[in-house]
Design a protein around this motif. Sequence first.
Motif, PDB file in Angstrom:
ATOM      1  N   LEU A  96       0.946  -1.481   0.570  1.00  0.00           N
ATOM      2  CA  LEU A  96       0.029   0.090  -0.019  1.00  0.00           C
ATOM      3  C   LEU A  96       0.716   1.221  -0.135  1.00  0.00           C
ATOM      4  O   LEU A  96       0.471   2.418  -0.690  1.00  0.00           O
ATOM      5  CB  LEU A  96      -1.475  -0.228   0.775  1.00  0.00           C
ATOM      6  N   PHE A  97       2.227   1.258   0.631  1.00  0.00           N
ATOM      7  CA  PHE A  97       3.177   2.235   1.088  1.00  0.00           C
ATOM      8  C   PHE A  97       3.296   2.632  -0.646  1.00  0.00           C
ATOM      9  O   PHE A  97       3.716   3.827  -1.494  1.00  0.00           O
ATOM     10  CB  PHE A  97       4.244   2.325   1.596  1.00  0.00           C
ATOM     11  N   ASP A  98       3.208   1.174  -1.545  1.00  0.00           N
ATOM     12  CA  ASP A  98       4.276   1.816  -2.764  1.00  0.00           C
ATOM     13  C   ASP A  98       3.193   2.331  -3.650  1.00  0.00           C
ATOM     14  O   ASP A  98       3.329   2.631  -5.334  1.00  0.00           O
ATOM     15  CB  ASP A  98       4.484   0.056  -3.214  1.00  0.00           C
ATOM     16  N   LEU A  99       1.803   2.491  -3.000  1.00  0.00           N
ATOM     17  CA  LEU A  99       0.886   2.771  -4.486  1.00  0.00           C
ATOM     18  C   LEU A  99       1.577   4.386  -4.275  1.00  0.00           C
ATOM     19  O   LEU A  99       1.054   4.752  -5.396  1.00  0.00           O
ATOM     20  CB  LEU A  99      -0.205   2.662  -3.753  1.00  0.00           C
ATOM     21  N   PHE A 100       1.714   4.432  -3.582  1.00  0.00           N
ATOM     22  CA  PHE A 100       2.052   7.005  -3.370  1.00  0.00           C
ATOM     23  C   PHE A 100       3.531   7.128  -3.624  1.00  0.00           C
ATOM     24  O   PHE A 100       4.673   6.266  -3.641  1.00  0.00           O
ATOM     25  CB  PHE A 100       1.462   6.813  -2.490  1.00  0.00           C
ATOM     26  N   ASP A 101       3.589   8.445  -3.493  1.00  0.00           N
ATOM     27  CA  ASP A 101       4.894   8.872  -3.663  1.00  0.00           C
ATOM     28  C   ASP A 101       5.969   8.837  -2.307  1.00  0.00           C
ATOM     29  O   ASP A 101       5.387   8.956  -1.232  1.00  0.00           O
ATOM     30  CB  ASP A 101       5.181  10.610  -3.991  1.00  0.00           C
ATOM     31  N   PRO A 102       7.143   8.279  -2.669  1.00  0.00           N
ATOM     32  CA  PRO A 102       7.318   8.517  -1.210  1.00  0.00           C
ATOM     33  C   PRO A 102       7.323   9.646  -0.181  1.00  0.00           C
ATOM     34  O   PRO A 102       7.320   8.725   1.463  1.00  0.00           O
ATOM     35  CB  PRO A 102       8.928   7.433  -1.211  1.00  0.00           C
ATOM     36  N   ALA A 103       7.329  10.553  -0.785  1.00  0.00           N
ATOM     37  CA  ALA A 103       7.636  11.294  -0.102  1.00  0.00           C
ATOM     38  C   ALA A 103       6.178  12.458   0.030  1.00  0.00           C
ATOM     39  O   ALA A 103       5.895  12.759   1.127  1.00  0.00           O
ATOM     40  CB  ALA A 103       8.124  12.788  -1.137  1.00  0.00           C
ATOM     41  N   ASP A 104       5.269  11.484  -0.224  1.00  0.00           N
ATOM     42  CA  ASP A 104       4.432  11.524   0.378  1.00  0.00           C
ATOM     43  C   ASP A 104       4.051  11.406   2.012  1.00  0.00           C
ATOM     44  O   ASP A 104       4.228  10.851   2.953  1.00  0.00           O
ATOM     45  CB  ASP A 104       2.975  10.109   0.053  1.00  0.00           C
ATOM     46  N   PRO A 105       3.106  12.604   3.026  1.00  0.00           N
ATOM     47  CA  PRO A 105       3.565  12.841   4.110  1.00  0.00           C
ATOM     48  C   PRO A 105       3.047  11.583   5.204  1.00  0.00           C
ATOM     49  O   PRO A 105       3.423  10.446   5.854  1.00  0.00           O
ATOM     50  CB  PRO A 105       2.757  14.396   4.713  1.00  0.00           C
TER      51      PRO A 105
END
Length: 297
Positions: free
Chosen positions: A274-283
């Motif tokens: 689920l983390f990998d669905l988003f930009d790693p820099a997303d807060p």
Amino acid sequence: MTRPRPPIAPVMAGAVDLSALKQRASTPDGASPGVPGGLEVTEANLEAEVLVRSSEMPVVVLLWSPRSDSSVQLGEVLAGLAAADGAKWALATVNVDTTPRVAQMFGVQAVPTVVALAAGQPLSSFQGMQPPEQLRRWVDSLLNATAGKLSGTADTEQAEQVDPALAQARAHLDNGDLEAARTAYQALLDADPNHAEAKGAVRQIAFLQRATGHPQDAVAIADAAPADIEAAFAAADVEILQQNVAGAFARLIGLVKRTAGDERTAVRTRLIELFDLFDPADPEVIAGRRNLANALY
């Protein structure tokens, strides 16, 4: 009414916007209800279709909501002006309800809000409905201010057109055919394991296909059975579709604390997916990873 230039944060790296994909799945034509014309902006296409394109011509971004009648009216007037002006400037729309992160990037405080960009930078903005004649003058002043100052980057579109496989994958996605899109993007990824768009698309389309198969009351089911790992997985998927990303992460991090052995490994693996669905820099991703580490150690 003019307000200070809004900050524009870095676009999500290689991500496909989940809410946009979900909307395509339910409305195959991919059109935004209520707003005629204009390119629909997502986290996936913001950089290419707004920031890069604004090097060729001014891009007017309408941040709107279908719940706002004035947003719809403003969209109709702007679309008419864009059509009348031909290719002198581009109209893009951001539905703040389905694409809240893009709205946050523009620092939107109310709808409708209009932001004009050139060369990747905001030039002018205003809130609320304006009379058509005032909008005409505003657009004309924008064109005058940028006349002869934009170098253009037409090579971007040409570069995309030379890859018919990528164009086909995008067409499947625009038509709401997720399975065909996934197959096409997977073929691109097989040929080039470093293909950023294909990598993000395959990952997120797979998520969407899984998540939209869950029952609508998945969250209530999981809440009633806190020890049921599969129910928690389904609930987290649904929460992400509902834009409750922090809630989805918190649900599974709480489960990590209550499990051990293979079960804990399975929950940790799903969280990382689920983390990998988003930009790693997303807060929210940064906070989620930190909370996961605390839960594990």
